[in-house]
Design a protein around this motif. Structure first.
Motif, PDB file in Angstrom:
ATOM      1  N   GLY A 192       0.918  -1.170   0.249  1.00 36.24           N
ATOM      2  CA  GLY A 192       0.275  -0.151  -0.179  1.00 36.24           C
ATOM      3  C   GLY A 192       1.235   1.037  -0.281  1.00 36.24           C
ATOM      4  N   ILE A 193      -0.096   2.450   0.186  1.00 36.72           N
ATOM      5  CA  ILE A 193       0.808   3.566   0.400  1.00 36.72           C
ATOM      6  C   ILE A 193       1.479   4.144   1.328  1.00 36.72           C
ATOM      7  N   ASP A 194       0.597   3.789   2.506  1.00 34.78           N
ATOM      8  CA  ASP A 194       1.664   3.957   3.707  1.00 34.78           C
ATOM      9  C   ASP A 194       2.824   3.459   4.911  1.00 34.78           C
ATOM     10  N   SER A 195       3.055   1.930   4.234  1.00 27.75           N
ATOM     11  CA  SER A 195       3.703   1.692   4.829  1.00 27.75           C
ATOM     12  C   SER A 195       4.863   1.391   4.345  1.00 27.75           C
ATOM     13  N   PRO A 196       5.456   2.195   3.389  1.00 30.27           N
ATOM     14  CA  PRO A 196       7.261   2.204   3.155  1.00 30.27           C
ATOM     15  C   PRO A 196       6.639   4.105   3.586  1.00 30.27           C
ATOM     16  N   SER A 294      -2.617   4.699  10.651  1.00 24.96           N
ATOM     17  CA  SER A 294      -2.568   5.804  11.212  1.00 24.96           C
ATOM     18  C   SER A 294      -4.322   5.741  11.623  1.00 24.96           C
ATOM     19  N   LEU A 295      -4.019   6.773  12.744  1.00 18.14           N
ATOM     20  CA  LEU A 295      -5.685   6.805  13.481  1.00 18.14           C
ATOM     21  C   LEU A 295      -6.808   7.012  12.712  1.00 18.14           C
ATOM     22  N   GLY A 296      -7.351   5.547  12.275  1.00 10.35           N
ATOM     23  CA  GLY A 296      -9.238   6.811  11.922  1.00 10.35           C
ATOM     24  C   GLY A 296      -9.159   6.299  10.413  1.00 10.35           C
ATOM     25  N   GLN A 297      -8.003   5.898   9.770  1.00  9.72           N
ATOM     26  CA  GLN A 297      -7.997   5.929   9.011  1.00  9.72           C
ATOM     27  C   GLN A 297      -9.081   5.225   7.823  1.00  9.72           C
ATOM     28  N   VAL A 298      -8.807   4.130   8.832  1.00 10.88           N
ATOM     29  CA  VAL A 298      -9.696   2.037   8.215  1.00 10.88           C
ATOM     30  C   VAL A 298     -10.555   2.320   9.119  1.00 10.88           C
ATOM     31  N   PRO A 320       4.791   5.347  12.288  1.00 12.07           N
ATOM     32  CA  PRO A 320       5.250   7.509  12.369  1.00 12.07           C
ATOM     33  C   PRO A 320       4.316   7.664  12.062  1.00 12.07           C
ATOM     34  N   LEU A 321       3.226   7.064  11.572  1.00  9.06           N
ATOM     35  CA  LEU A 321       2.239   8.242  10.866  1.00  9.06           C
ATOM     36  C   LEU A 321       0.516   7.945  11.281  1.00  9.06           C
ATOM     37  N   ILE A 322       1.129   7.598  12.623  1.00  9.47           N
ATOM     38  CA  ILE A 322      -0.365   7.809  13.560  1.00  9.47           C
ATOM     39  C   ILE A 322      -0.939   8.900  13.368  1.00  9.47           C
ATOM     40  N   ALA A 323      -0.799   9.920  12.979  1.00  2.80           N
ATOM     41  CA  ALA A 323      -1.355  11.587  13.076  1.00  2.80           C
ATOM     42  C   ALA A 323      -1.026  12.086  11.296  1.00  2.80           C
ATOM     43  N   GLU A 324      -1.054  11.252  10.573  1.00  4.52           N
ATOM     44  CA  GLU A 324      -0.539  11.928   9.489  1.00  4.52           C
ATOM     45  C   GLU A 324      -2.372  11.409   8.715  1.00  4.52           C
ATOM     46  N   ASP A 325      -2.762  13.322   8.210  1.00  3.10           N
ATOM     47  CA  ASP A 325      -3.595  12.764   7.250  1.00  3.10           C
ATOM     48  C   ASP A 325      -3.006  12.379   5.832  1.00  3.10           C
ATOM     49  N   LYS A 326      -4.243  11.551   5.115  1.00  9.32           N
ATOM     50  CA  LYS A 326      -3.764  10.932   4.373  1.00  9.32           C
ATOM     51  C   LYS A 326      -3.234  11.720   2.560  1.00  9.32           C
ATOM     52  N   VAL A 327      -3.717  13.167   2.629  1.00  7.08           N
ATOM     53  CA  VAL A 327      -3.209  13.980   1.875  1.00  7.08           C
ATOM     54  C   VAL A 327      -1.662  13.735   2.201  1.00  7.08           C
TER      55      VAL A 327
END
Ligand code: ATP
Ligand code: MG
Length: 399
Positions: A192-196, A294-298, A320-327
């Motif tokens: 997916g997009i997030d883990s890399p 990332s919290l609440g993403q899915v 590391p992405l816990i608080a990041e928006d998808k954008v």
């Protein structure tokens, strides 16, 4: 002629042994990304790194080095003696070079000199150095005006103990810590997009990565696996070396589907991923796991769900992405060069066997009950035994 480059790093929090290790690693990592560029020499020099170029092209060297974690900024510099006249000559060349680089027209030629005196025994103060060098630059060539507020070119002069540095630009770099200074972690790498992106951020904090990928052959294809290998390669181009452990997850998923309530299959599957990853971590001396959550993403990334997933491991799980928006995650994915690979439309093991109504807020007790008919230990050890490991090394340096 500019034949040297200075690399600066954040040294504030570094003391004693840490500092030495930081510098050694940084210099080693820097040497590796320019190993194929002839004539580059890199050496530590009290609190910064000096790169000597010989015939190497300065642009290539800077674009490579600015992607080495740990470097805060880079400047092509002239190194001169402490005589004012030498500084002036260097400053003239630097100003001219900047004017060319920026394509300044005759009307746009304004400048100022900023001086810094690290060497407190130097007979002139910073202000005096700036005004002396500035005055002589003004007199040396017509067509330039001084503008202290909005100059087109700023010439920096740094007076150090044994030499002066004269430069016109500070190229911002990534910062962070040199890869190899923070230990080794296991990145749960999907396609997916997030883990890399999460893996890249972990690299930026100085860790070395082992990637762990779960695939469900034959439900997932060879091309899905190729995609993950491409992502591992991209991370290796940044971080130097990535080991990819691919876990055969089909049996685990089949057993989950057979023995667990449908609405909890995702939660149980994630817990199995964590258990297997923890085992792989033990075998490879990995200190923590990293995910792209990332919290609440899915649905599976609510706090309730993260808690239940987390409960099966005692390793720290870094997100590391816990608080990041998808954008912003997508923006970073584009920058680091993983986005185009991540959006290739191959199925992931999580996208097969998707329940119709997954529990978004699973409880710990109900999940444990859901697993009671699952032979957890056997599934974990079998999956670990069938794991294959492949090593990716830097192929094309980034930049
Ligand atoms: P990603 O974009 O990283 O796949 P996602 O938004 O799709 O994340 P999930 O599918 O819920 O979210 O996965 C959450 C995290 O679990 C991922 O970021 C990754 O760290 C891990 N993960 C998911 N699937 C796999 C897999 N097949 N192999 C290894 N790790 C995985
Ligand atoms: Mg995913």
């Amino acid at each position: 002629m500019i034949r040297q480059v200075i690399a600066r790093y954040g040294e504030l929090s570094l003391k004693g042994k840490n500092r030495h290790q930081f510098e050694e690693r940084l210099v080693g990592n820097m040497r590796r990304v320019v190993a194929d560029v002839p004539g580059v020499r890199i050496a530590r020099q009290n609190g910064r790194v000096l790169i000597t170029l010989d015939d190497a092209p300065v642009d290539v060297v800077i674009s490579r080095l600015k992607n080495v974690f740990g470097i805060v900024s880079l400047s092509p510099v002239e190194v001169t003696g402490l005589a004012l006249e030498e500084m002036v000559q260097a400053a003239l060349r630097v100003r001219g070079e900047e004017a060319r680089r920026l394509g300044l027209s005759a009307a746009e030629r304004s400048f100022k000199v900023e001086a810094k005196r690290v060497n407190k025994r130097y007979p002139l103060t910073s202000m005096e150095v700036a005004s002396e060098v500035g005055g002589q630059l003004l007199a040396a060539e017509t067509g330039w005006t001084v503008d202290v507020h909005h100059p087109a070119v700023t010439v920096f002069v740094e007076v150090r103990d044994e030499e002066a540095l004269v430069y016109g630009v500070k190229v911002p770099a990534l910062g962070g810590l040199p890869v190899g200074t923070s230990g080794r972690v296991g990145l749960l790498l999907s396609g997916g997009i997030d883990s890399p992106v999460a893996g890249w951020l972990a690299l930026k904090r100085g860790v070395e990565l082992d990637a762990i990928h779960f695939h469900s052959f034959p439900f997932t294809s060879q091309r899905a696996l190729d995609k993950v290998e491409t992502l591992a390669q991209t991370l290796a181009n940044w971080g130097g070396r990535v080991r990819l452990h691919t876990v055969h997850f089909t049996d685990v998923q089949t057993e989950i589907r057979k023995h667990c309530p449908e609405n909890l299959t995702i939660t149980v599957m994630r817990r199995m991923m964590m258990r297997i990853s923890e085992r792989i971590a033990e075998q490879n001396a990995l200190l923590a796991l990293v995910t792209g959550e990332s919290l609440g993403q899915v649905a599976s990334q609510t706090l309730e769900s993260l808690r239940v997933i987390n409960a099966v491991t005692r390793l720290p799980v870094l997100r590391p992405l816990i608080a990041e928006d998808k954008v912003s995650i997508i923006r970073l994915a584009r920058q680091i060069g993983t986005y185009e690979t991540s959006i290739l439309p191959y199925e992931d093991c999580c996208t097969i066997f998707v329940p119709k109504q997954p529990r978004t807020k699973p409880g710990l007790a109900e999940t444990e009950r859901a697993e009671q008919d699952l032979d957890v230990e056997r599934l974990v050890s079998e999956a670990v035994a069938r794991t294959e490991t492949k090593v990716f090394s830097r192929r094309s340096p980034v930049g």
